[in-house]
Design a protein around this motif. Structure first.
Motif, PDB file in Angstrom:
ATOM      1  N   HIS A 191       0.910  -1.307  -0.021  1.00 49.24           N
ATOM      2  CA  HIS A 191      -0.123   0.009  -0.040  1.00 49.24           C
ATOM      3  C   HIS A 191       0.880   1.348  -0.067  1.00 49.24           C
ATOM      4  O   HIS A 191       0.502   2.234  -0.793  1.00 49.24           O
ATOM      5  CB  HIS A 191      -0.848  -0.058   1.226  1.00 49.24           C
ATOM      6  CG  HIS A 191      -1.688  -1.149   1.123  1.00 49.24           C
ATOM      7  ND1 HIS A 191      -2.896  -1.197   0.414  1.00 49.24           N
ATOM      8  CD2 HIS A 191      -1.895  -2.378   1.928  1.00 49.24           C
ATOM      9  CE1 HIS A 191      -3.537  -2.485   0.588  1.00 49.24           C
ATOM     10  NE2 HIS A 191      -3.054  -3.171   1.571  1.00 49.24           N
ATOM     11  N   LEU A 192       2.070   1.193   0.760  1.00 46.51           N
ATOM     12  CA  LEU A 192       2.857   2.498   0.751  1.00 46.51           C
ATOM     13  C   LEU A 192       3.430   2.703  -0.349  1.00 46.51           C
ATOM     14  O   LEU A 192       3.632   3.830  -1.002  1.00 46.51           O
ATOM     15  CB  LEU A 192       3.694   2.262   1.893  1.00 46.51           C
ATOM     16  CG  LEU A 192       4.768   3.475   2.181  1.00 46.51           C
ATOM     17  CD1 LEU A 192       3.983   4.855   2.287  1.00 46.51           C
ATOM     18  CD2 LEU A 192       5.730   3.269   3.334  1.00 46.51           C
ATOM     19  N   THR A 193       3.857   1.624  -1.036  1.00 48.98           N
ATOM     20  CA  THR A 193       4.753   1.637  -2.396  1.00 48.98           C
ATOM     21  C   THR A 193       3.698   2.091  -3.397  1.00 48.98           C
ATOM     22  O   THR A 193       4.144   3.038  -4.327  1.00 48.98           O
ATOM     23  CB  THR A 193       5.345   0.454  -2.687  1.00 48.98           C
ATOM     24  OG1 THR A 193       6.261  -0.156  -1.626  1.00 48.98           O
ATOM     25  CG2 THR A 193       5.894   0.396  -4.052  1.00 48.98           C
ATOM     26  N   ARG A 194       2.867   1.670  -3.522  1.00 49.43           N
ATOM     27  CA  ARG A 194       1.555   2.167  -4.537  1.00 49.43           C
ATOM     28  C   ARG A 194       1.271   3.376  -4.335  1.00 49.43           C
ATOM     29  O   ARG A 194       1.200   4.306  -5.218  1.00 49.43           O
ATOM     30  CB  ARG A 194       0.336   1.125  -4.053  1.00 49.43           C
ATOM     31  CG  ARG A 194      -0.793   1.586  -5.120  1.00 49.43           C
ATOM     32  CD  ARG A 194      -1.884   0.585  -5.367  1.00 49.43           C
ATOM     33  NE  ARG A 194      -2.971   1.003  -6.103  1.00 49.43           N
ATOM     34  CZ  ARG A 194      -3.922   0.115  -6.337  1.00 49.43           C
ATOM     35  NH1 ARG A 194      -4.307  -0.947  -5.733  1.00 49.43           N
ATOM     36  NH2 ARG A 194      -4.831   0.533  -7.378  1.00 49.43           N
ATOM     37  N   LYS A 195       0.983   4.012  -3.201  1.00 47.66           N
ATOM     38  CA  LYS A 195       0.691   5.530  -2.875  1.00 47.66           C
ATOM     39  C   LYS A 195       1.900   6.317  -3.463  1.00 47.66           C
ATOM     40  O   LYS A 195       1.779   7.422  -4.163  1.00 47.66           O
ATOM     41  CB  LYS A 195       0.782   5.732  -1.348  1.00 47.66           C
ATOM     42  CG  LYS A 195       0.695   7.218  -1.004  1.00 47.66           C
ATOM     43  CD  LYS A 195       0.347   7.391   0.457  1.00 47.66           C
ATOM     44  CE  LYS A 195       0.129   8.832   0.859  1.00 47.66           C
ATOM     45  NZ  LYS A 195      -1.189   9.110   0.510  1.00 47.66           N
ATOM     46  N   LEU A 196       3.392   5.884  -3.362  1.00 45.69           N
ATOM     47  CA  LEU A 196       4.254   6.508  -3.794  1.00 45.69           C
ATOM     48  C   LEU A 196       4.469   6.679  -5.346  1.00 45.69           C
ATOM     49  O   LEU A 196       4.693   7.736  -5.918  1.00 45.69           O
ATOM     50  CB  LEU A 196       5.581   6.131  -3.079  1.00 45.69           C
ATOM     51  CG  LEU A 196       5.947   6.019  -1.699  1.00 45.69           C
ATOM     52  CD1 LEU A 196       6.988   5.466  -1.142  1.00 45.69           C
ATOM     53  CD2 LEU A 196       6.025   7.771  -1.327  1.00 45.69           C
ATOM     54  N   VAL A 197       4.026   5.562  -5.976  1.00 44.86           N
ATOM     55  CA  VAL A 197       4.056   5.526  -7.334  1.00 44.86           C
ATOM     56  C   VAL A 197       2.813   6.304  -7.962  1.00 44.86           C
ATOM     57  O   VAL A 197       3.220   7.367  -8.739  1.00 44.86           O
ATOM     58  CB  VAL A 197       3.897   4.017  -7.688  1.00 44.86           C
ATOM     59  CG1 VAL A 197       3.349   4.051  -9.183  1.00 44.86           C
ATOM     60  CG2 VAL A 197       4.925   3.150  -7.379  1.00 44.86           C
ATOM     61  N   GLU A 198       1.810   6.494  -7.203  1.00 46.02           N
ATOM     62  CA  GLU A 198       0.690   7.283  -7.400  1.00 46.02           C
ATOM     63  C   GLU A 198       0.909   8.756  -7.461  1.00 46.02           C
ATOM     64  O   GLU A 198       0.392   9.615  -8.226  1.00 46.02           O
ATOM     65  CB  GLU A 198      -0.500   7.064  -6.758  1.00 46.02           C
ATOM     66  CG  GLU A 198      -1.137   5.578  -7.237  1.00 46.02           C
ATOM     67  CD  GLU A 198      -2.414   5.323  -6.494  1.00 46.02           C
ATOM     68  OE1 GLU A 198      -2.611   5.674  -5.224  1.00 46.02           O
ATOM     69  OE2 GLU A 198      -3.185   4.038  -6.819  1.00 46.02           O
ATOM     70  N   LEU A 199       1.535   8.940  -6.131  1.00 41.30           N
ATOM     71  CA  LEU A 199       1.897  10.395  -6.046  1.00 41.30           C
ATOM     72  C   LEU A 199       3.110  10.910  -7.099  1.00 41.30           C
ATOM     73  O   LEU A 199       2.781  12.100  -7.737  1.00 41.30           O
ATOM     74  CB  LEU A 199       2.533  10.861  -4.835  1.00 41.30           C
ATOM     75  CG  LEU A 199       1.864  10.813  -3.414  1.00 41.30           C
ATOM     76  CD1 LEU A 199       2.710  10.678  -2.247  1.00 41.30           C
ATOM     77  CD2 LEU A 199       0.820  11.970  -3.513  1.00 41.30           C
ATOM     78  N   CYS A 200       3.990   9.934  -7.419  1.00 36.75           N
ATOM     79  CA  CYS A 200       4.607  10.644  -8.511  1.00 36.75           C
ATOM     80  C   CYS A 200       3.855  10.667 -10.189  1.00 36.75           C
ATOM     81  O   CYS A 200       4.074  11.896 -10.947  1.00 36.75           O
ATOM     82  CB  CYS A 200       5.643   9.331  -9.145  1.00 36.75           C
ATOM     83  SG  CYS A 200       6.913   9.266  -7.893  1.00 36.75           S
ATOM     84  N   ARG A 201       2.983   9.859 -10.300  1.00 37.80           N
ATOM     85  CA  ARG A 201       2.140  10.069 -11.583  1.00 37.80           C
ATOM     86  C   ARG A 201       1.355  11.218 -11.387  1.00 37.80           C
ATOM     87  O   ARG A 201       1.172  12.138 -12.605  1.00 37.80           O
ATOM     88  CB  ARG A 201       1.495   8.754 -11.822  1.00 37.80           C
ATOM     89  CG  ARG A 201       2.014   7.425 -12.138  1.00 37.80           C
ATOM     90  CD  ARG A 201       1.439   6.324 -12.172  1.00 37.80           C
ATOM     91  NE  ARG A 201       2.095   5.279 -12.467  1.00 37.80           N
ATOM     92  CZ  ARG A 201       1.857   3.907 -12.330  1.00 37.80           C
ATOM     93  NH1 ARG A 201       0.828   3.616 -11.876  1.00 37.80           N
ATOM     94  NH2 ARG A 201       2.820   2.854 -12.864  1.00 37.80           N
ATOM     95  N   GLU A 202       0.605  11.615 -10.341  1.00 35.60           N
ATOM     96  CA  GLU A 202      -0.227  12.569 -10.043  1.00 35.60           C
ATOM     97  C   GLU A 202       0.593  13.960 -10.060  1.00 35.60           C
ATOM     98  O   GLU A 202      -0.110  15.068 -10.543  1.00 35.60           O
ATOM     99  CB  GLU A 202      -0.970  12.633  -8.769  1.00 35.60           C
ATOM    100  CG  GLU A 202      -2.009  11.102  -8.681  1.00 35.60           C
ATOM    101  CD  GLU A 202      -2.269  11.290  -7.148  1.00 35.60           C
ATOM    102  OE1 GLU A 202      -1.914  12.168  -6.327  1.00 35.60           O
ATOM    103  OE2 GLU A 202      -3.044  10.463  -7.007  1.00 35.60           O
ATOM    104  N   ASN A 203       1.693  14.047 -10.044  1.00 37.94           N
ATOM    105  CA  ASN A 203       2.443  15.281  -9.687  1.00 37.94           C
ATOM    106  C   ASN A 203       3.325  15.166 -11.009  1.00 37.94           C
ATOM    107  O   ASN A 203       4.602  16.538 -10.861  1.00 37.94           O
ATOM    108  CB  ASN A 203       3.514  15.243  -8.629  1.00 37.94           C
ATOM    109  CG  ASN A 203       2.408  15.736  -7.241  1.00 37.94           C
ATOM    110  OD1 ASN A 203       1.815  16.633  -7.001  1.00 37.94           O
ATOM    111  ND2 ASN A 203       1.969  14.496  -6.698  1.00 37.94           N
TER     112      ASN A 203
END
Length: 376
Positions: free
Chosen positions: A273-285
Motif C-alpha cells: 500500500h505504501l509503495t503504491r501510494k508513492l507511485v501514484e504520487l509520482c504520476r499525479e505530480n
C-alpha cells in the motif's frame, strides 16, 4: 496550499558540504554535528541517540500514525587490520565494497593521537618492477596495502607514528559537479540521500504546507554495516520511507534521472500500500518514476523491521551508476526524489487504522482479488 519548491542550489550546497566531512561507519560524529546544526537552522530540534542517530520531528495534525523518512550519514571505509613488515598497513573493509575500487584511493588514517594521509595500492604496484604481474595479480582485500605518507619501513616505525590496529581509514570522495547535472564522487550513497532530505525540509519550511501527521526525519549512522534504523524508530511511527541509492546497471530498471521506487530487495517485497501510494504520487505530480527490484541490497528499512518494528516500509531511490565504487548520479534524480518526499508528507492519510497498533479486521486493508472469494 502551495506545493513546496525544491531549492536545487541549496541541495547541491548541502551535498558538497556533506562530502567534505569524512564519515565511514564508526567515525560519524563530525557529520552528525553538521547535520544537527543544519536541522536547527531549518527550525527543527534534533535529538540524538547515544551513538548519534538523529531524529528531528516536524509536527503535524496528529502524533499517532506518524510518518518517517530516513537516510544514512555513514559511508564505506576501512580499518587497519595489521601493521606489515614493510611499514605499510593491511586493511579490512567497512561495509561491503570491492578492493578493486580501493586501489589508487587517497585516504585519511584516523589514529587516536594522530591523523595521517596515505594511498591504497595493490601489493604489486610498480610496472617497472613486476612487469605483467601488475595486471595478473588477484583482486581482493588481501592483495592491497595502505602506503602511509610518512617515513616508515617497518611495523615498529609505523607503530611509533601512532598508528594502531583498528584505526579508521576514510576514503577521499573526489567529487566533481558538472554543468550537465552529472555528479561523480565516492560516498554519494548516502550523502546524496541526506542532502535530498535536507532540501525537502528546507522547502517545507518556506511553504504553507500542512502535515496531516507528525513527520520524523531520521538520519542513521550504521546502515553500511546492517544496523541502520534499528534503534531510532518511535512507537508513534506507522510508516517508514527510506531514501537511498538505486542500482543503475545492466539488467536493472533504475535510472540516473527521476525517481526509482524499489519494489523489493533481498529482504523481500516492500509494503504494497505504501509503495503504491508513492507511485501514484509520482504520476499525479508529473514526477518521472520507474520501478525496480534489487537482489543484492538492503537499506535502513530492513534493519527497522528486523528490530521488531511493525511499520509499513518503502524505498525511494536516486539511480547511481557503479554503486559502492566511484559513483555517478544526476541532479534531476535528486530534485525528483526531494519533490516526491514533500508531496508524500503533505498527502492525506488513507489508512486511518495505522494510527493504532492493533485493530479489528473490519478496518483492515484490501488488495485486489478475484471477484469470487472463498467463504470462510
Amino acid at each position: 496550499m502551495n506545493q513546496p519548491n525544491i531549492d536545487v542550489d541549496y541541495l547541491v550546497a548541502q551535498l558538497k558540504a556533506l562530502l567534505s566531512i569524512d564519515s565511514p561507519t564508526g567515525y560519524t560524529d563530525n557529520a552528525v554535528r553538521y547535520c544537527s546544526r543544519e536541522l536547527e537552522r531549518l527550525g527543527l530540534q534534533p535529538e540524538l541517540t547515544r551513538r548519534g542517530a538523529i531524529r528531528a520531528v516536524r509536527q503535524g495534525g496528529s502524533r499517532e500514525g506518524a510518518r518517517a523518512i530516513v537516510s544514512h550519514i555513514d559511508t564505506l571505509g576501512a580499518q587497519v587490520k595489521a601493521l606489515t613488515a614493510n611499514g605499510r598497513l593491511a586493511l579490512a573493509p567497512i561495509g561491503h565494497w570491492s578492493a578493486r575500487f580501493a586501489e589508487g584511493a587517497r585516504v585519511t588514517i584516523y589514529g587516536y593521537e594522530k591523523i595521517l594521509r596515505g594511498t591504497i595500492l595493490p601489493l604489486k604496484a610498480s610496472g617497472h618492477t613486476h612487469n605483467e604481474e601488475v595486471d595478473t595479480q588477484p583482486t581482493g582485500w588481501d592483495f592491497v596495502e595502505l602506503r602511509i605518507d610518512a617515513r616508515t619501513t617497518s611495523a615498529e616505525e609505523t607503530m611509533a607514528l601512532g598508528i594502531e590496529i583498528g584505526d579508521i581509514v576514510a576514503v577521499d570522495p573526489q567529487p566533481e559537479f558538472l554543468d550537465s547535472g552529472f555528479i561523480n564522487s565516492r560516498h554519494l550513497d548516502d550523502k546524496a540521500g541526506v542532502a535530498i532530505m535536507l532540501a525537502a525540509i528546507e522547502a517545507l519550511g518556506r511553504s504553507d504546507a500542512v502535515l496531516p501527521v507528525d513527520v520524523h526525519w531520521l538520519f542513521t549512522i550504521a546502515e553500511e554495516v546492517g544496523v541502520g534504523a534499528s534503534s531510532v524508530i518511535m512507537p508513534d511511527i506507522a510508516s517508514l520511507v527510506a531514501v537511498d541509492n538505486g542500482t543503475s546497471a545492466p539488467g536493472q530498471n533504475s535510472s540516473e534521472f527521476g525517481v526509482t521506487i524499489c519494489m523489493a530487495d533481498q529482504s523481500g517485497p516492500f509494503d504494497y500500500h505504501l509503495t503504491r501510494k508513492l507511485v501514484e504520487l509520482c504520476r499525479e505530480n508529473g514526477i518521472d518514476c520507474r520501478k525496480d527490484v534489487f537482489r543484492h541490497y538492503r537499506s535502513d528499512s530492513a534493519s527497522a523491521l528486523e528490530a521488531g518494528h511493525d511499520i509499513r516500509t518503502a524505498l525511494v531511490t536516486f539511480g547511481i551508476d557503479a554503486s559502492h565504487g566511484y559513483e555517478r548520479i544526476h541532479l534531476d534524480a535528486l530534485r525528483s526524489v526531494s519533490e516526491l518526499l514533500t508531496r508524500y508528507v503533505t498527502s492525506r492519510i488513507e489508512i486511518a487504522r495505522d494510527a493504532e497498533e492493533f485493530s479489528d479486521v473490519r478496518s483492515f486493508t484490501r488488495q485486489p482479488a478475484p471477484k469470487t472469494e472463498p467463504k470462510s
